[in-house]
Design a protein around this motif. Structure first.
Motif, PDB file in Angstrom:
ATOM      1  N   LYS A 158       2.325  16.437 -15.777  1.00  0.00           N
ATOM      2  CA  LYS A 158       2.318  17.684 -15.011  1.00  0.00           C
ATOM      3  C   LYS A 158       0.901  18.218 -14.996  1.00  0.00           C
ATOM      4  O   LYS A 158       0.138  17.927 -15.908  1.00  0.00           O
ATOM      5  N   PRO A 159       0.487  19.033 -14.049  1.00  0.00           N
ATOM      6  CA  PRO A 159       1.312  19.572 -12.962  1.00  0.00           C
ATOM      7  C   PRO A 159       1.643  18.514 -11.902  1.00  0.00           C
ATOM      8  O   PRO A 159       0.813  17.665 -11.583  1.00  0.00           O
ATOM      9  N   ILE A 160       2.865  18.671 -11.403  1.00  0.00           N
ATOM     10  CA  ILE A 160       3.356  17.708 -10.415  1.00  0.00           C
ATOM     11  C   ILE A 160       2.974  18.190  -9.020  1.00  0.00           C
ATOM     12  O   ILE A 160       3.223  19.345  -8.656  1.00  0.00           O
ATOM     13  N   MET A 203       0.845  -1.195   0.000  1.00  0.00           N
ATOM     14  CA  MET A 203       0.000   0.000   0.000  1.00  0.00           C
ATOM     15  C   MET A 203       0.874   1.238   0.000  1.00  0.00           C
ATOM     16  O   MET A 203       1.792   1.365   0.791  1.00  0.00           O
ATOM     17  N   THR A 204       0.571   2.133  -0.924  1.00  0.00           N
ATOM     18  CA  THR A 204       1.357   3.367  -1.004  1.00  0.00           C
ATOM     19  C   THR A 204       0.829   4.370  -0.002  1.00  0.00           C
ATOM     20  O   THR A 204      -0.306   4.267   0.454  1.00  0.00           O
ATOM     21  N   THR A 205       1.663   5.325   0.292  1.00  0.00           N
ATOM     22  CA  THR A 205       1.223   6.355   1.258  1.00  0.00           C
ATOM     23  C   THR A 205       1.618   7.728   0.778  1.00  0.00           C
ATOM     24  O   THR A 205       2.598   7.890   0.055  1.00  0.00           O
ATOM     25  N   ASP A 206       0.747   8.706   1.097  1.00  0.00           N
ATOM     26  CA  ASP A 206       1.064  10.091   0.765  1.00  0.00           C
ATOM     27  C   ASP A 206       1.598  10.829   1.986  1.00  0.00           C
ATOM     28  O   ASP A 206       1.706  12.038   1.984  1.00  0.00           O
ATOM     29  N   LEU A 244       8.097   6.296  -5.244  1.00  0.00           N
ATOM     30  CA  LEU A 244       8.048   5.153  -4.323  1.00  0.00           C
ATOM     31  C   LEU A 244       7.754   3.863  -5.071  1.00  0.00           C
ATOM     32  O   LEU A 244       8.401   2.836  -4.860  1.00  0.00           O
ATOM     33  N   ARG A 245       6.766   3.925  -5.970  1.00  0.00           N
ATOM     34  CA  ARG A 245       6.368   2.724  -6.707  1.00  0.00           C
ATOM     35  C   ARG A 245       7.533   2.204  -7.550  1.00  0.00           C
ATOM     36  O   ARG A 245       7.793   1.018  -7.610  1.00  0.00           O
ATOM     37  N   GLN A 246       8.237   3.132  -8.192  1.00  0.00           N
ATOM     38  CA  GLN A 246       9.338   2.704  -9.056  1.00  0.00           C
ATOM     39  C   GLN A 246      10.505   2.122  -8.249  1.00  0.00           C
ATOM     40  O   GLN A 246      11.105   1.134  -8.657  1.00  0.00           O
ATOM     41  N   LEU A 247      10.793   2.755  -7.131  1.00  0.00           N
ATOM     42  CA  LEU A 247      11.907   2.238  -6.322  1.00  0.00           C
ATOM     43  C   LEU A 247      11.553   0.887  -5.704  1.00  0.00           C
ATOM     44  O   LEU A 247      12.399   0.009  -5.606  1.00  0.00           O
ATOM     45  N   LEU A 268       4.139  12.870  -7.069  1.00  0.00           N
ATOM     46  CA  LEU A 268       5.567  12.597  -7.245  1.00  0.00           C
ATOM     47  C   LEU A 268       6.041  11.535  -6.250  1.00  0.00           C
ATOM     48  O   LEU A 268       6.728  10.584  -6.620  1.00  0.00           O
ATOM     49  N   ARG A 269       5.633  11.714  -5.036  1.00  0.00           N
ATOM     50  CA  ARG A 269       6.044  10.749  -4.000  1.00  0.00           C
ATOM     51  C   ARG A 269       5.555   9.349  -4.366  1.00  0.00           C
ATOM     52  O   ARG A 269       6.297   8.371  -4.313  1.00  0.00           O
TER      53      ARG A 269
END
Lengths: 138, 551
Positions: A119-121, A1-4, A131-134, A126-127
């Motif tokens: 964009k707009p970012i 699960m991603t987080t902001d 995160l997903r890519q890393l 961005l986070r």
């Protein structure tokens, strides 16, 4: 699960990760650096694609974010050059697109980008994408 | 006086008449009187008994039939019969026996010498004093000469007609020959005939004019006189080969042929050759066309064409250059317009996170204005640039088989925050499991636009929903809202550029009026159509179709 959830420097899942950013706009570079550094990342920013290989050699990034506003027929060859650098061979590339529709996401995938961030970012978008890519590269 | 077997006029009457008219006649015996009349007749007057025996025969009969009275009287009339006529004569005799006269019927009889005679025959019964028929009087007129004369006349008429016809034919031939001669002389092309030795034997007036000779001057010249020196070599051989091949053909196909005038100048020609045989002699007829004007026109046309092509290439290059400039300008302007907005929005979002410092309520409200207006401005710019790109043909679609439910779900989720911020519910029907042939990205753009519009024009507490159904080879997708609706008479116009209907529930106009125009363009580019069903105050149903299968 991603987080902001916001992270302070030196904390969180992005801490100590390295991001190389290439964007022609000074303000965009500062925005990107600020958001990523706020999340604990080390960021190197350059103003053009041609500066990326040299910077990558020195910096050894974990993720590279490239502005694709001027993506053209020569761009895939430049990406191939970038990929030929040992430090960049498997590094995820994120395309910073001027809109969600252009350049067409499928052409970005064909060019070797792992993800497209239109964009707009915002700090959240961005986070989430970095995160997903890393996480995927880990 | 006892009556003879012939009937005569009554003597009393005759005596009366002769006494009053001529003294000389008074002494004449009536029988001799009558016999004299009978004898002087040119016609044959023949008496015949009922059994067919000739009883009297006058001089006329002798002249016509060749028999003397001595030879004929006592013979049966069969001596005069012509085979094949018996039936006709028998029929007339039958009528006669009934007491009827038979006048002037033509019948063929036989001359003593055996030749055929055509006679006109009149028959009268001879009756005694009691009215009994005792014999037949025949008067025969020889029609042979008359018929021969008539036949001769007819033959002459026929010959005359034939003669007239021949004269007419001869006159026609003369006229035709004259016309042919005129045609030959004044034909638009030169016509020259040469014999096997190359001597000109026929040359029309046009040939003389074309080659600069006086009429008649060409005759007896050798045809080589009309050929430029550079082309004369081997001409004899070519002519001999042509005569041997004996077939009409154009001369020098694929070559630029030239002819030589008397004054030494040359001119371009086209030549068609035909072999002609006249008895043992062989000739070649050449039809020569002066193509000077045509060649000049061709050269002029080629020059013009080259000029136009050069101009066209120049204009095309200019158009391409302008198009490139326009594309570059559009790319540049879009970049220049978007980039600052992107960072404005990005920094506003960053500030809103309050990482650096806590904001007070007023600052947060100001920041919210910055974000909303920036996003609005960015939307306008994106719409204008997108439509401009579509209309310029710069948009490439990547159509594929797309799962409709997944795309609709993405679109619904993308506008859900906005809809919920306005207290509008968004629903996705479960019946969306269709595959459509579409560009995934552009399909999502259409759905997002329609959903966003629905949320924008629906009052708080309302809803926006998406559903789909299969319709033959198409899938019909409907985005329905419970919003303010559209007047029926404006439903057709909402897809026009810059056309905006009414106000949002909060009483303001939002957007550029381009969103639905872009939707229409995108749907039509993907092989579908789009329309709206609505009434004021009753919500709206925006429907569009897309192909369900690959055609």
């Amino acid at each position: 699960m991603t987080t902001d959830t916001k992270a302070r420097p030196g904390q969180g899942p992005l801490a100590s990760k390295r991001a190389l950013v290439a964007d022609g706009s000074t303000s965009t570079r500062e925005l990107l650096c600020t958001i990523l550094e706020d999340n604990g990342m080390q960021v190197q920013a350059v103003c053009c694609w041609s500066c990326v290989p040299a910077a990558a050699l020195k910096f050894s990034p974990d993720v590279i974010l490239l502005d694709v506003s001027w993506f053209n027929a020569e761009s895939p060859a430049m990406l191939a050059d970038l990929r030929s650098i040992p430090q960049c061979g498997a590094v995820p590339l994120i395309a910073l697109a001027p809109t969600a529709l252009y350049p067409e996401p499928h052409s970005m995938a064909e060019a070797g980008f792992a993800a497209v961030l239109p964009k707009p970012i915002t700090p959240q978008s961005l986070r989430r994408i970095v995160l997903r890519q890393l996480a995927g590269a880990a | 006086m006892a009556p003879d077997r012939m009937c005569y006029p009554r003597m009393n009457d005759r005596a009366e008449r002769t006494r009053s008219s001529s003294a000389a006649a008074t002494w004449l015996n009536p029988e001799r009187w009558l016999a004299s009349i009978v004898e002087s007749s040119d016609d044959a007057i023949i008496g015949e008994s009922l059994d067919g025996v000739i009883t009297s025969w006058n001089a006329g009969a002798t002249r016509i039939f060749g028999y003397s009275a001595e030879e004929a009287v006592g013979q049966t009339v069969t001596i005069l019969s012509w085979p094949g006529e018996e039936a006709r004569v028998a029929a007339y005799l039958a009528k006669l026996r009934q007491g009827e006269r038979v006048d002037h019927f033509e019948v063929v009889r036989r001359h003593k010498s055996g030749h055929k005679l055509l006679v006109s025959l009149s028959l009268s019964p001879i009756m005694d004093d009691d009215g009994e028929i005792v014999g037949i009087a025949k008067i025969a007129r020889d029609l042979t000469a008359q018929r021969a004369a008539a036949d001769l006349l007819a033959e002459r008429d026929s010959q005359l007609a034939l003669l007239t016809e021949k004269e007419a034919t001869a006159r026609g031939e003369a006229i035709f020959e004259r016309r042919f001669h005129e045609l030959l002389e004044h034909a638009p092309d030169a016509i020259v005939q040469v014999d096997s030795q190359g001597k000109i034997v026929v040359a029309n007036f046009t040939a003389a004019t074309m080659f600069g000779y006086a009429p008649g001057e060409l005759l007896s010249l050798r045809v080589e006189e009309l050929i430029p020196h550079s082309a004369r070599a081997g001409h004899d051989q070519h002519r001999a080969q042509f005569m041997a091949a004996n077939r009409t053909r154009p001369m020098g196909q694929g070559l630029d042929l030239h002819a030589l005038r008397k004054d030494g100048s040359t001119f371009p020609v086209e030549i068609s050759l035909s072999p002609v045989r006249a008895g043992e002699e062989s000739f070649v007829t050449a039809v020569i066309r002066d193509v000077t004007q045509r060649r000049e026109a061709e050269v002029r046309m080629r020059d013009l064409q080259e000029t136009y092509m050069a101009e066209l290439r120049e204009r095309q290059a200019e158009a391409e250059r302008l198009n490139r400039l326009k594309s570059e300008f559009m790319a540049s302007i879009s970049h220049e317009l978007r980039t600052p907005l992107h960072t404005v929005i990005g920094f506003a979002e960053l500030l809103a996170e309050e990482t650096e410092a806590q904001l007070n309520d007023r600052q947060r409200r100001f920041l919210d204005h910055i974000r909303k207006d920036s996003e609005h401005l960015l939307g306008l710019i994106n719409d204008v640039l997108d439509l401009s790109r579509i209309e310029a043909g710069g948009l490439t679609l990547h159509t594929e088989l797309v799962g409709l439910h997944a795309v609709a779900d993405e679109a619904v989720e993308s506008i859900r925050p906005y809809a919920e911020s306005r207290n509008v519910a968004v629903h996705l029907a479960p019946s969306m499991n269709f595959d459509v042939v579409a560009d995934r990205l552009r399909l999502r753009q259409v759905l997002t636009n329609l959903l966003s519009n629905g949320a924008k024009f629906t009052p708080a507490g309302g809803s926006v929903s998406v559903r789909a159904r299969r319709d033959g080879h198409l899938v019909e997708i409907t985005v329905e809202d419970t919003g303010v609706g559209i007047p029926t008479d404006e439903c057709q116009r909402v897809f026009e550029k810059f056309y905006q209907v009414g106000y949002t529930p909060v009483g303001v106009r939002e957007g550029t009026g381009l969103g639905l125009a872009i939707c229409r363009q995108l749907v039509e580019m993907q092989g579908g159509s789009i329309w709206v069903e609505s009434e004021l105050g009753q919500g709206s149903r925006f429907c569009f179709t897309l192909p369900a299968v690959v055609v």
